[in-house]
Design an enzyme around this catalytic site. Sequence first.
Site, PDB file in Angstrom:
ATOM      1  N   TYR A 109     -23.952  -8.063  21.105  1.00  0.00           N
ATOM      2  CA  TYR A 109     -22.856  -7.805  22.054  1.00  0.00           C
ATOM      3  C   TYR A 109     -21.880  -6.863  21.354  1.00  0.00           C
ATOM      4  O   TYR A 109     -21.481  -7.112  20.212  1.00  0.00           O
ATOM      5  CB  TYR A 109     -22.131  -9.116  22.402  1.00  0.00           C
ATOM      6  N   GLU A 197     -18.092  -2.624  27.668  1.00  0.00           N
ATOM      7  CA  GLU A 197     -18.926  -3.704  27.146  1.00  0.00           C
ATOM      8  C   GLU A 197     -20.393  -3.290  27.191  1.00  0.00           C
ATOM      9  O   GLU A 197     -20.857  -2.846  28.242  1.00  0.00           O
ATOM     10  CB  GLU A 197     -18.684  -4.922  28.040  1.00  0.00           C
TER      11      GLU A 197
END
Length: 401
Positions: A109, A197
Amino acid sequence: MKIHEYQARELLAKIGIPVPPAQIVESAVAAGQAFAANGFPVQVVKAQVFAGGRGKAGFVKLVQSAPEAQAAAEFMLSHRMVSPQTGPEGIAVKKLLIAAAVDIAHEYYVGLALDRAKATASVIACGQGGVEIETVARERPAAIIREPLHPLLGLQGFQARKVAIELGFSGKHVNVFADILLNLARFFLQHDCSLVEINPLVCTKEGRILAIDAKVNFDDNALFRHPHLAALKDDSQTDPLEIRAAAANLNYIKLDGEIACLVNGAGLAMATMDVIQLHGGRPANFLDVGGGVTDEGAIEAFRIILSDENVRGVLVNIFGGIARCDRIAAALIQAGREVGFATPVVVRLEGTNVEKAREMLSAARHELPTLQIADDLNDAARKIVAAAGKSPSAAALTPAQ
Ligand code: GDP
Ligand code: MN
């Protein structure tokens, strides 16, 4: 402003972040054709909606033939996607991304978001990508790496390499990842993003680092600086009433209760919703008409509020400061004449010229029979909850005993 994954992938590709080749389609047949034309043995069909959690909901599917791609597309286009990030009613899918699938060795991530506590943007990264970062943050906060950006200099090379090493990259991957992160941080600042993101950023079995999902949100207040970004807006995913309210400069959010609120000021709106709840009602919306309430603004606000069929009563709570109470009363009376108050409306006004405003509203009561004037906020909430309980639409919805 939110944009779709496919749009975010294009923006990331432009700044040199490796992204697998992909195509966008709007029908199942086109999905099958895209699979055949792309020529990759394994591809992934992905619903393009403004919500994550698609993988677990069955809206990200690996396929190995054109008919399989077509079947996956058919399912996604004919079902609403429901995930923890959507309401129970889910979201309709209109567009699909067909991308070359990658052989994943590890998922990471990596993102950037505003860090209000540090008053700057921070990198957020985690060695366990592909899962919801909110869950990791709650259950294993130590697994999350945070690196704040210098407010003037942005992200520095040493910081990007430090994150790479903390994530477990080694050898040439350290610099490959650091370059991706530096590009991402520059992108975040240059485009006035509120969130960027990549989840997951993957390392493939051949050792390539690629972004296979992307989410980008822009700060609405800065959009005027980026006209080319405003063109990416997709209103089809937003509640039509919210779009209408935004066009009239009203701050409106639909909720699922039955008492509508029309308030000036966000803090006052929140307090109003609390007091409604305290008296046993449930707010149908949050509506902040702002400091200077005009006739047109009030009329449009009432139109928006009353077009919500759950609404059984309206509580108007205005503090007349910049906009004086008598101006607001005039706007309310005008709104009542134009829209017609079919449901009970309770008004609580306080501030400059309040006596004059009360006189005006009292004088208009014969025209607007469902209008009541309250002494204070508690009285207003009590009155509207009682009136809404007795309003005809409420009776119609209550099963006969
Ligand atoms: P999200 O669930 O809405 O965040 O959608 P993602 O695009 O992140 O996809 C969810 C998951 O599907 C990823 O975490 C991967 O595990 C898997 N996935 C997506 N694309 C690929 C791919 O190309 N290859 C493989 N093997 N898995 C993929
Ligand atoms: Mn994802």
